[in-house]
Design an enzyme around this catalytic site. Structure first.
Site, PDB file in Angstrom:
ATOM      1  N   ASP A 184      29.121  40.172  30.117  1.00 37.60           N
ATOM      2  CA  ASP A 184      29.538  40.803  31.385  1.00 37.60           C
ATOM      3  C   ASP A 184      29.116  42.265  31.506  1.00 37.60           C
ATOM      4  O   ASP A 184      29.932  43.146  31.819  1.00 37.60           O
ATOM      5  CB  ASP A 184      31.074  40.717  31.537  1.00 37.60           C
ATOM      6  CG  ASP A 184      31.535  39.344  32.000  1.00 37.60           C
ATOM      7  OD1 ASP A 184      30.687  38.552  32.428  1.00 37.60           O
ATOM      8  OD2 ASP A 184      32.754  39.067  31.922  1.00 37.60           O
ATOM      9  N   ASP A 231      46.321  40.247  37.500  1.00 37.76           N
ATOM     10  CA  ASP A 231      45.769  41.606  37.303  1.00 37.76           C
ATOM     11  C   ASP A 231      46.585  42.601  38.093  1.00 37.76           C
ATOM     12  O   ASP A 231      46.792  43.727  37.657  1.00 37.76           O
ATOM     13  CB  ASP A 231      44.340  41.766  37.857  1.00 37.76           C
ATOM     14  CG  ASP A 231      43.380  40.722  37.401  1.00 37.76           C
ATOM     15  OD1 ASP A 231      43.568  40.218  36.294  1.00 37.76           O
ATOM     16  OD2 ASP A 231      42.437  40.429  38.171  1.00 37.76           O
ATOM     17  N   GLU A 257      27.561  33.345  39.150  1.00 42.73           N
ATOM     18  CA  GLU A 257      27.555  34.545  38.294  1.00 42.73           C
ATOM     19  C   GLU A 257      26.326  34.537  37.391  1.00 42.73           C
ATOM     20  O   GLU A 257      26.026  33.545  36.730  1.00 42.73           O
ATOM     21  CB  GLU A 257      28.849  34.574  37.465  1.00 42.73           C
ATOM     22  CG  GLU A 257      28.889  35.730  36.471  1.00 42.73           C
ATOM     23  CD  GLU A 257      30.270  35.979  35.883  1.00 42.73           C
ATOM     24  OE1 GLU A 257      31.272  35.772  36.598  1.00 42.73           O
ATOM     25  OE2 GLU A 257      30.340  36.385  34.720  1.00 42.73           O
ATOM     26  N   GLU A 276      33.434  28.771  40.847  1.00 44.72           N
ATOM     27  CA  GLU A 276      32.531  29.621  40.053  1.00 44.72           C
ATOM     28  C   GLU A 276      32.073  28.846  38.817  1.00 44.72           C
ATOM     29  O   GLU A 276      32.841  28.651  37.881  1.00 44.72           O
ATOM     30  CB  GLU A 276      33.266  30.901  39.652  1.00 44.72           C
ATOM     31  CG  GLU A 276      32.370  31.896  38.944  1.00 44.72           C
ATOM     32  CD  GLU A 276      33.085  33.213  38.674  1.00 44.72           C
ATOM     33  OE1 GLU A 276      33.800  33.716  39.561  1.00 44.72           O
ATOM     34  OE2 GLU A 276      32.927  33.732  37.561  1.00 44.72           O
ATOM     35  N   HIS A 314      42.684  38.835  40.330  1.00 48.59           N
ATOM     36  CA  HIS A 314      43.495  37.668  39.951  1.00 48.59           C
ATOM     37  C   HIS A 314      44.945  38.077  40.203  1.00 48.59           C
ATOM     38  O   HIS A 314      45.304  39.252  40.037  1.00 48.59           O
ATOM     39  CB  HIS A 314      43.415  37.366  38.452  1.00 48.59           C
ATOM     40  CG  HIS A 314      42.078  36.970  37.935  1.00 48.59           C
ATOM     41  ND1 HIS A 314      41.185  37.877  37.459  1.00 48.59           N
ATOM     42  CD2 HIS A 314      41.515  35.756  37.752  1.00 48.59           C
ATOM     43  CE1 HIS A 314      40.109  37.238  37.028  1.00 48.59           C
ATOM     44  NE2 HIS A 314      40.283  35.951  37.185  1.00 48.59           N
ATOM     45  N   HIS A 367      26.893  33.585  33.687  1.00 46.24           N
ATOM     46  CA  HIS A 367      27.229  32.165  33.537  1.00 46.24           C
ATOM     47  C   HIS A 367      25.965  31.316  33.676  1.00 46.24           C
ATOM     48  O   HIS A 367      25.788  30.335  32.958  1.00 46.24           O
ATOM     49  CB  HIS A 367      28.256  31.740  34.578  1.00 46.24           C
ATOM     50  CG  HIS A 367      29.580  32.432  34.446  1.00 46.24           C
ATOM     51  ND1 HIS A 367      30.633  32.198  35.299  1.00 46.24           N
ATOM     52  CD2 HIS A 367      30.025  33.359  33.560  1.00 46.24           C
ATOM     53  CE1 HIS A 367      31.676  32.937  34.943  1.00 46.24           C
ATOM     54  NE2 HIS A 367      31.317  33.667  33.902  1.00 46.24           N
TER      55      HIS A 367
HETATM   56  C1  XUL Z   1      35.152  34.663  33.649  1.00 49.96           C
HETATM   57  C2  XUL Z   1      34.942  35.007  35.059  1.00 49.96           C
HETATM   58  C3  XUL Z   1      36.167  35.195  35.887  1.00 49.96           C
HETATM   59  C4  XUL Z   1      36.037  34.786  37.315  1.00 49.96           C
HETATM   60  C5  XUL Z   1      37.312  34.870  38.108  1.00 49.96           C
HETATM   61  O1  XUL Z   1      33.989  34.458  32.943  1.00 49.96           O
HETATM   62  O2  XUL Z   1      33.829  35.144  35.510  1.00 49.96           O
HETATM   63  O3  XUL Z   1      36.564  36.530  35.777  1.00 49.96           O
HETATM   64  O4  XUL Z   1      35.080  35.553  37.969  1.00 49.96           O
HETATM   65  O5  XUL Z   1      38.337  34.138  37.546  1.00 49.96           O
HETATM   66 CO    CO Z   2      33.085  35.830  37.329  1.00 49.30          CO
END
Ligand code: XUL
Ligand code: CO
Length: 445
Positions: free
Chosen positions: A317, A112, A276, A240, A109, A279
């Site tokens: 995560d 970051d 993801e 995402e 990002h 998610h």
């Molecule tokens: C948050 C997430 C983020 C995205 C990028 O849950 O997955 O880190 O991957 O913004």
């Molecule tokens: Co992510």
């Protein structure tokens, strides 16, 4: 080609050399047991199939803090009291890590890699300085950028969303940030650009004009895509999906919702999905399900590889190490013919009580080995005569005769009724789930 190790003024990971492949019987924790990068499977190296990426945010910015307490890890690259110097040190540490791990890609990002300034100009200036240094590091190491993105969720101004914020001033601010993040991604040759709608959603319907917010989001994405194309970005934009957290109702709930949104607003040509695992499971789907939904639409762009916790209902995560899940994911990825611009980005963090410096290596080694092993297994499974045949044969009645005519749209309800009347009660046909499950288990070795 393997990454070339780059160490900055200070060596942050002393005593850790290049992580190499030593094979499944190795007892060295700092070695790959399955990720043999040059090994070929189905005509492609493991490196090119998997396209692993390390994420900047969890690995170099996260120190283990949670809502109940501060971080537990003290990282030497965070020592400087000057935020810009801290960013330079972090970059040194990051590239030393990527290259020692021999990861071909990384992701970031904007916030970051460089600090937020007092105003957009200052933020932009600092980001540009770090991008210049990152480019030099990329060239020296051979490590490439899988994707860039903008953090449009941490700053308090985004508490009501970024593109969907009810205040236009915030929307403009978010656009200013995306503009620079896109420029950074282009400058660094990023293969994709990601939008995760961190706070694009709502928590209370009766202070929210959902229709207008979704329209604003589409407009924002359209203008971002246009700008990126104008400055030479050729790769796909990726959305995402995530169903909740931080917002209660996120507009990018899951793959199906995002595909519907993109098609509703005519954005489906420029945008694909970055799916993801954690998610997908928060949306009560399996990882493989959400991957398949995206792949079936021709929109599976890339993957954020991690895992949730089966008992916890939030985004933990964790590193992906569950072989079964990884095999299912690889079956979908191989089934769609593999990645083009995408890859496996480890959007994963070590646990709060994992406090040794080597732990970030161990987490990534585990995830890379799990997917490498899963790739080998999935490739074998796809060649298993029975495993492949069962799904094909379940639909065989549509391959010829009246079934094929139905698929071509040649039969209406009247004709279908006559066919049913003539054929009588259909014979029950087993789904053979247990057979397939047992075959998968046989290959998990
Ligand atoms: C948050 C997430 C983020 C995205 C990028 O849950 O997955 O880190 O991957 O913004
Ligand atoms: Co992510």
């Amino acid at each position: 080609m393997s990454a070339k190790i780059v160490v900055g003024k200070r060596e942050y990971f002393k005593g850790i050399a290049r992580i190499s492949y030593e094979g499944p019987t190795s007892t060295n924790p700092l070695a790959y047991k399955y990720y043999d990068e040059d090994r070929k499977v189905d005509g492609k190296t493991l490196r090119d199939h998997l396209r692993f990426a390390v994420c900047y945010w969890h690995t170099f910015c996260g120190g283990g803090g949670d809502p109940f307490g501060p971080g537990t890890r003290h990282y030497a690259w965070n020592e400087s009291s000057d935020p810009l110097q801290q960013a330079r040190d972090k970059l040194d540490a990051a590239f030393e890590f990527f290259s020692k791990l021999n990861a071909p890609f990384y992701c970031f990002h904007d916030r970051d890699i460089a600090p937020e300034g007092r105003n957009p100009e200052e933020s932009e200036r600092m980001l540009k300085e770090i991008v210049k240094l990152a480019k030099e590091k990329q060239e020296a190491s051979g490590v490439r950028l899988l994707w860039g993105t903008a953090n449009l969720f941490s700053h308090p101004r985004y508490m009501n969303g970024a593109a969907t914020n009810p205040d236009f001033a915030v929307v403009a601010h978010a656009a200013a940030q995306v503009k620079v993040a896109l420029e950074a991604t282009v400058e660094l040759g990023g293969a994709n650009y990601v939008f995760w709608g961190g706070r694009e959603g709502y928590s209370y319907l009766f202070n929210t004009d959902m229709k207008r917010e979704r329209e604003h989001m589409a407009m924002f994405l359209r203008k971002s895509a246009e700008y990126g194309r104008g400055i030479g970005f050729k790769g796909p934009y990726l959305i995402e999906p995530k169903p909740m957290e931080p917002s209660k109702h996120q507009y990018d709930f899951d793959s199906a919702t995002v595909i519907g949104f993109l098609r509703e607003f005519g954005l489906e040509k420029d945008f694909k999905l970055n799916v993801e695992n954690n998610h997908a499971t928060l949306a009560h789907h399996s990882f493989a399900h959400d991957l398949q939904v995206a792949a079936d639409a021709g929109m599976l762009g890339s993957i954020d590889a991690n895992r949730g916790d089966p008992q916890n209902g939030w985004d933990t995560d964790q590193f992906p190490i569950l072989l079964y899940d990884c095999v299912e994911a690889m079956l979908v990825v191989l089934g769609m013919g593999g990645f083009t611009t995408g890859g496996f980005n480890f959007d994963a963090k070590i646990r709060r009580n994992s406090t040794d410096l080597e732990d970030i290596f161990l987490g990534h080694i585990g995830g890379m080995d799990a997917f490498a092993r899963a790739l080998l297994i999935a490739s074998e499974l796809r060649k298993d005569a029975v495993f492949g045949r069962v799904r094909r044969e379940r639909y065989a009645s549509f391959d010829k005769g009246e079934g094929a005519r139905f698929e071509r749209g040649e039969l209406g309800l009247k004709e279908l009724r006559d066919i049913a009347a003539k054929a009588g009660e259909p014979r029950l046909s087993s789904g053979k789930q247990e057979l397939l499950e047992n075959i998968v288990n046989q290959y998990l070795r």
